[in-house]
Design a protein around this motif. Structure first.
Motif, short mmCIF file in Angstrom:
data_model
loop_
_atom_site.label_atom_id
_atom_site.label_comp_id
_atom_site.label_asym_id
_atom_site.label_seq_id
_atom_site.Cartn_x
_atom_site.Cartn_y
_atom_site.Cartn_z
N GLN A 28 0.85 -1.17 0.00
CA GLN A 28 0.00 0.00 0.00
C GLN A 28 0.89 1.22 0.00
OE1 GLN A 28 -2.86 -0.21 3.28
NE2 GLN A 28 -2.49 -2.40 3.37
N ALA A 29 0.33 2.32 -0.46
CA ALA A 29 1.10 3.56 -0.49
C ALA A 29 1.33 4.04 0.93
CB ALA A 29 0.35 4.60 -1.30
N ALA A 30 2.56 4.44 1.21
CA ALA A 30 2.90 5.09 2.47
C ALA A 30 2.47 4.30 3.69
CB ALA A 30 2.31 6.50 2.51
N THR A 31 2.96 3.09 3.82
CA THR A 31 2.74 2.32 5.04
C THR A 31 4.01 2.35 5.88
OG1 THR A 31 3.36 0.26 3.92
CG2 THR A 31 1.01 0.80 4.03
N ASP A 32 3.84 2.15 7.16
CA ASP A 32 4.95 2.20 8.11
C ASP A 32 5.18 0.81 8.67
OD1 ASP A 32 6.80 2.71 10.08
OD2 ASP A 32 5.65 4.29 11.07
N SER A 33 6.34 0.25 8.44
CA SER A 33 6.64 -1.11 8.90
C SER A 33 7.01 -1.18 10.37
CB SER A 33 7.78 -1.70 8.06
OG SER A 33 8.97 -0.94 8.24
N SER A 34 7.28 -0.04 10.99
CA SER A 34 7.78 -0.04 12.37
C SER A 34 6.84 -0.72 13.37
CB SER A 34 8.07 1.39 12.83
OG SER A 34 9.18 1.91 12.14
N PRO A 35 5.53 -0.41 13.36
CA PRO A 35 4.68 -1.04 14.38
C PRO A 35 4.63 -2.56 14.28
CG PRO A 35 3.37 0.21 12.80
CD PRO A 35 4.78 0.58 12.58
N GLY A 286 -9.47 -9.10 11.28
CA GLY A 286 -10.34 -8.43 10.32
C GLY A 286 -9.56 -7.53 9.37
N GLY A 287 -8.62 -6.77 9.92
CA GLY A 287 -7.80 -5.89 9.09
C GLY A 287 -6.90 -6.66 8.15
N TRP A 288 -6.30 -7.72 8.65
CA TRP A 288 -5.42 -8.56 7.83
C TRP A 288 -6.21 -9.15 6.66
CZ3 TRP A 288 -2.75 -13.61 10.05
CH2 TRP A 288 -1.90 -14.15 9.07
N ALA A 289 -7.39 -9.69 6.96
CA ALA A 289 -8.21 -10.29 5.91
C ALA A 289 -8.61 -9.25 4.87
CB ALA A 289 -9.45 -10.95 6.52
N LEU A 290 -9.02 -8.08 5.31
CA LEU A 290 -9.41 -7.05 4.36
C LEU A 290 -8.23 -6.60 3.50
CD1 LEU A 290 -11.87 -4.94 6.54
CD2 LEU A 290 -12.44 -6.33 4.54
N ALA A 291 -7.04 -6.57 4.08
CA ALA A 291 -5.85 -6.24 3.29
C ALA A 291 -5.63 -7.28 2.21
CB ALA A 291 -4.62 -6.13 4.19
N GLU A 292 -5.75 -8.55 2.57
CA GLU A 292 -5.58 -9.62 1.58
C GLU A 292 -6.65 -9.57 0.50
OE1 GLU A 292 -3.30 -11.88 1.08
OE2 GLU A 292 -2.05 -11.44 2.81
N LEU A 293 -7.83 -9.10 0.88
CA LEU A 293 -8.94 -9.05 -0.07
C LEU A 293 -9.00 -7.75 -0.85
CD1 LEU A 293 -11.68 -10.74 2.16
CD2 LEU A 293 -10.31 -11.79 0.36
N GLY A 294 -8.01 -6.87 -0.62
CA GLY A 294 -7.88 -5.68 -1.42
C GLY A 294 -8.56 -4.43 -0.90
N THR A 296 -7.87 -1.86 1.07
CA THR A 296 -6.77 -1.24 1.79
C THR A 296 -7.22 -0.11 2.70
OG1 THR A 296 -6.35 0.21 -0.10
CG2 THR A 296 -5.10 -1.85 0.01
N ALA A 297 -8.27 0.58 2.34
CA ALA A 297 -8.73 1.70 3.17
C ALA A 297 -9.18 1.21 4.54
CB ALA A 297 -9.86 2.44 2.47
N ARG A 298 -9.99 0.15 4.55
CA ARG A 298 -10.46 -0.37 5.83
C ARG A 298 -9.35 -1.09 6.58
NH1 ARG A 298 -15.17 -0.59 2.70
NH2 ARG A 298 -16.95 0.42 3.70
N ALA A 299 -8.44 -1.72 5.85
CA ALA A 299 -7.28 -2.36 6.50
C ALA A 299 -6.44 -1.31 7.21
CB ALA A 299 -6.44 -3.11 5.48
N THR A 300 -6.31 -0.13 6.59
CA THR A 300 -5.56 0.96 7.21
C THR A 300 -6.24 1.44 8.48
OG1 THR A 300 -4.64 1.67 5.09
CG2 THR A 300 -4.69 3.30 6.85
N LYS A 301 -7.55 1.54 8.45
CA LYS A 301 -8.29 1.96 9.65
C LYS A 301 -8.11 0.95 10.78
CE LYS A 301 -12.38 3.67 9.53
NZ LYS A 301 -13.83 3.85 9.29
N ALA A 302 -8.12 -0.33 10.45
CA ALA A 302 -7.92 -1.35 11.48
C ALA A 302 -6.51 -1.26 12.07
CB ALA A 302 -8.15 -2.74 10.88
#
Length: 535
Positions: A28-35, A286-294, A296-302
């Protein structure tokens, strides 16, 4: 009823090993791997000497008992594998599961289908041969727990004197693992799994009790089926999403699951259930699954929700040594800050939350702004001073300390404000954040000026009309603004030098008599006067 057997493009010869697994969490655009890295480091630090996680419970005498938590260990390995960057730990856990696969999947002569399928999923995701995993033919063990005749064809079942506890989560792992291994029972296992999806889009946990019942579907179940949280559907979706070249039925099931999961997310990004409320396990899955399913907006919120409940060390009280840990809930975070989590009964909740929540953090948004604390150069003593904090990504927790006391800020992706009423003196505020390489800190400083009588001296005691006189003002702060007036008329301005001194030459005017030279510093509470005779 079961659909007809399909031929998947992903299948090769039944004897070949097809290695699949959840890929890297979609970029995804502009994600932070640190957390995610911080969470992974904390979780890795909880592995025991065998390379596995330890669970705990209180027995009927109230005494703490510990055990090897194989299931959470596999969860952690799969999460770390999805996030990437720590292949060594994934290998360590996989080796440890292989070494104890019998104890995990078939203890005391029983054979548990869900555990067997989950262990096989780990094996194939890491390119291991399930036929010889830990010296055990894990594929045959899983296939042996798949019903092959009757209405329940494809359904997994336990072999145990304690009963059959197989469910849709284990069924999903079986579908994924058997497909990856090219098993002849993969279609049947997947078919039965898809029957567990309700018309609303979620997957139920428990199968139909009667294995001989003609209708084994969710919608055919007697009585209402309550999803009660996203966990089951998210876990099933993650396994189905890992199937290479899925057919139209799997693709449709994933689309329905995606829609249903999206509808379960709260406005703040969290997921939860009626009984447990919003929590890290549900939100992470939930966030992981939504990321896998494309999505990304809701995965980011999670991910933002999760990050807001991740320990940063500073400001977290007795959780200070636990940087990177993910709190199960707001209540767990507050309790941990107060009491710590050294007690195994407290720590186990955090470990399970981390194992399932970690991959959800991979969608955490980054910020382009650098950490910074800014404040006005000067402030009046007793007034409210605003410190502006930038650089905190959405959900990122930072610790402020110093002039504003000690407080936690949760980033929004925009500038944040911290306000405090300050006494005179040099006052500083420091922002500390946790990074993958340690703690980062930045400081902002304000000079708070109190009431003061400034020293004003004139080069001469008397001068002629329209003459000039040198005025020296001392006792100022470096850079303090100064106004000079003669008989009430502004004649000069300036700022104090590094020594807190201002020197100006001013005209005294044409009026004869005693002229009053008045000086005001940054604020009206900082003044001084001197007199000169004009001839």
């Amino acid at each position: 009823m079961l659909r007809s057997t399909r031929t998947r493009a992903a299948f090769v010869a039944a004897t070949a090993l097809v290695v699949t697994g959840l890929g890297q969490v979609p970029a995804q655009a502009a994600t932070d791997s640190s957390p995610a890295q911080l969470a992974g480091t904390w979780m890795t630090g909880n592995l025991n000497g065998d390379g596995l996680l330890t669970g705990a419970y209180a027995d009927d005498k109230g005494e703490t008992q510990t055990f090897t938590d194989y299931g959470s260990s596999v969860d952690l390995a799969l999460s770390l594998d999805a996030v990437g960057g720590d292949a060594a730990t994934v290998t360590r856990i996989t080796d440890a599961i292989a070494a104890q696969v019998g104890d995990y999947t078939a203890p005391w002569g029983d054979v548990y289908a869900g555990s067997s399928a989950k262990a096989m999923t780990l094996a194939v995701s890491q390119g291991r041969d399930p036929r010889t995993f830990g010296g055990r033919d894990l594929q045959a063990q899983v296939e042996g727990r798949v019903i092959t005749t009757g209405a329940s064809t494809g359904r997994i079942e336990d072999l145990s004197a304690w009963g059959d506890y197989a469910n849709s989560i284990g069924q999903a792992f079986a579908a994924r693992a058997l497909t990856a291994a090219g098993s002849s029972l993969a279609d049947e296992a997947t078919d039965y799994l898809l029957l567990q999806q309700c018309d609303a889009g979620f997957f139920r946990l428990d199968f139909t009790k009667d294995k001989a019942a003609a209708d084994q579907t969710c919608d055919g179940a007697s009585g209402a089926v309550d999803a009660d949280g996203p966990d089951v559907t998210a876990l099933v979706a993650l396994q189905l999403a890992a199937i290479e070249s899925p057919d139209a039925d799997v693709t449709a099931a994933l689309a329905d699951a995606k829609t249903w999961l999206a509808a379960q997310q709260a406005a703040d990004g969290g997921f939860g259930s009626t009984d447990n409320g919003a929590n890290a396990n549900s939100t992470g899955l939930g966030g992981w699954a939504l990321a896998e399913l494309g999505d990304t907006a809701r995965a980011t919120k999670a991910a933002t929700w999760l990050r807001a409940r991740q320990v940063v060390g500073a400001c977290d009280g007795k959780l200070a040594p636990e940087t990177g840990a993910i709190a199960y809930s707001d209540e767990a975070l507050a309790a941990g800050r107060k009491d710590g989590i050294a007690d195994p009964l407290d720590r186990v909740q955090w470990i399970i939350a981390g194992a399932q929540g970690l991959a959800g953090l991979a969608s955490a948004p980054a910020t382009s702004a650098k950490d910074k604390v800014t404040a006005p150069r000067f402030a009046k003593a007793g007034s409210k001073v605003t410190f502006t904090v930038t650089g905190l990504a959405a959900g990122e927790r930072g610790c402020l300390s110093g002039a504003v006391g000690t407080r936690t800020l949760v980033g929004t992706g925009s500038a944040l404000k911290a306000v405090a009423t300050l006494k005179a003196g040099t006052r500083s505020v420091t922002l500390r954040t946790a990074t993958a390489t340690g703690t980062s800190s930045v400081t902002g400083t304000v000079t708070v000026l109190g009431k003061k009588k400034l020293k004003v001296s004139l080069a001469k005691k008397q001068v002629k009309r329209n003459a000039k006189v040198k005025v020296t003002v001392k006792g100022l702060a470096r850079g303090e603004r100064v106004t000079v007036k003669v008989r009430g008329k502004k004649v000069a301005t300036g700022t104090a030098n590094a020594k807190g001194v201002l020197v100006r030459t001013v005209k005294v005017g044409k009026a004869r008599g005693v002229a009053r030279v008045a000086v005001q510093g940054q604020y009206a509470t900082r003044t001084g006067t001197a007199k000169i005779r004009v001839r």
